[in-house]
Design an enzyme around this catalytic site. Structure first.
Site, PDB file in Angstrom:
ATOM      1  N   TYR A   1       0.862  -1.181   0.000  1.00  0.00           N
ATOM      2  CA  TYR A   1       0.000   0.000   0.000  1.00  0.00           C
ATOM      3  C   TYR A   1       0.898   1.230   0.000  1.00  0.00           C
ATOM      4  O   TYR A   1       1.351   1.690   1.040  1.00  0.00           O
ATOM      5  CB  TYR A   1      -0.945  -0.017   1.208  1.00  0.00           C
ATOM      6  CG  TYR A   1      -1.800   1.213   1.343  1.00  0.00           C
ATOM      7  CD1 TYR A   1      -2.421   1.773   0.230  1.00  0.00           C
ATOM      8  CD2 TYR A   1      -2.009   1.812   2.576  1.00  0.00           C
ATOM      9  CE1 TYR A   1      -3.204   2.916   0.355  1.00  0.00           C
ATOM     10  CE2 TYR A   1      -2.792   2.943   2.710  1.00  0.00           C
ATOM     11  CZ  TYR A   1      -3.384   3.482   1.588  1.00  0.00           C
ATOM     12  OH  TYR A   1      -4.165   4.619   1.712  1.00  0.00           O
TER      13      TYR A   1
ATOM     14  N   ASP B   1      -2.118  -1.336  -4.056  1.00  0.00           N
ATOM     15  CA  ASP B   1      -2.489   0.039  -4.366  1.00  0.00           C
ATOM     16  C   ASP B   1      -1.187   0.825  -4.424  1.00  0.00           C
ATOM     17  O   ASP B   1      -0.643   1.199  -3.391  1.00  0.00           O
ATOM     18  CB  ASP B   1      -3.425   0.579  -3.287  1.00  0.00           C
ATOM     19  CG  ASP B   1      -3.798   2.029  -3.520  1.00  0.00           C
ATOM     20  OD1 ASP B   1      -3.314   2.631  -4.500  1.00  0.00           O
ATOM     21  OD2 ASP B   1      -4.559   2.578  -2.703  1.00  0.00           O
TER      22      ASP B   1
END
Length: 257
Positions: A105, A146
């Site tokens: 992330y 992400d």
DNA sequence: ATGGTTGCTTAGCAA
């Protein structure tokens, strides 16, 4: 092998949706980001009942990354090795089916020029250094997550409006290109070269119905596995309906070797 | 115009 990656934006708020997605698609391995729970609060039991082992690097309120797998996960690493200064839970790695998986992330970056943006650039630099020794590993290395970068104009619905933001600017595009230069392939780019495949739509301003999206979630593959990828895409339907995550799952299929 | 929505936590932050 079928794998997926999804920023769920709180696993507690999204547990029913996640369980339904796992039941329908039955990925062999699934990487999650922004689970937003401590390890103790992680809903391991319902996921185990759904047939998944889970390795978690949790954090209260913010961040938190996970790898789910139908087969056993081994050699789990949390965070960048030897870095005790980073208190944000943004990276977990584990091996499943002989393949090394990383669930990442990447920091959003707030606004260009902010401390948060500087942290994003430093984090991406650290990620690159972390990946370098692993990249040619056999049978392969999978970086899911992400990454908070739209790599190309094809990955932004309204590129002129997004140019210069933390998600889409020359500097972060260069960081993405540097990841590819390590030997990774962008699976969705390879199998959907026409573009227009988005993975995130802001909750505000009717972004989803207007399809004002960006492709910032990725499955990148290095090593021998890259040539075995037969298809990849984004499940836009998972962004529909009540109480969605603001992200849609990315998926990729590999021929079993 | 710096808005708007969501989640966590409960006023404010991060995205």
């Amino acid at each position: 092998m079928f794998i997926a990656s999804w920023n769920v934006n709180s696993i507690r708020a999204r547990l029913d949706r996640l369980l339904r997605w796992l039941e329908v698609h039955r990925p062999d391995v699934m990487c999650l980001q922004e689970v937003k729970v401590t390890d103790a609060e992680f809903p391991a039991e319902p996921l185990r009942e759904a047939g998944y082992f889970a390795e978690v690097y949790g954090q209260k309120t913010y961040n938190g990354v996970t790898i789910l797998s139908r087969s056993e996960l081994t050699d789990v690493e949390r965070g960048f090795p030897g870095d005790s200064s980073d208190t944000q839970a943004r990276l977990i790695a584990a091996t499943a089916r002989g393949v090394r998986f990383i669930s990442a992330y990447v920091p959003n970056g707030g606004a260009v020029g902010s401390d948060a943006y500087q942290y994003k650039l430093e984090w991406l630099n650290q990620l690159r250094r972390y990946l370098e020794p692993h990249r040619s590993g056999s049978p392969g290395l999978v970086l899911c997550g992400d990454l908070n970068i739209a790599p190309d104009t094809l990955d932004v619905a309204k590129p002129e409006q997004w140019e210069g933001t933390v998600l889409y600017n020359q500097e972060v595009r260069a960081e993405f290109a540097a990841l590819l230069a390590l030997g990774f392939i962008d699976t969705v780019r390879r199998h959907r070269p026409e573009g227009g495949q988005y993975s995130w739509w802001d909750y505000r301003q009717l972004s989803f119905p207007r399809n004002d999206g960006l492709r910032i979630d990725h499955i990148l593959v290095a090593g021998g596995l890259a040539d075995l990828c037969t298809d990849a895409g984004i499940d836009r339907d998972a962004r529909k309906g009540p109480r969605p995550s603001d992200h849609a799952p990315v998926w990729a299929i590999f021929q079993d070797s």
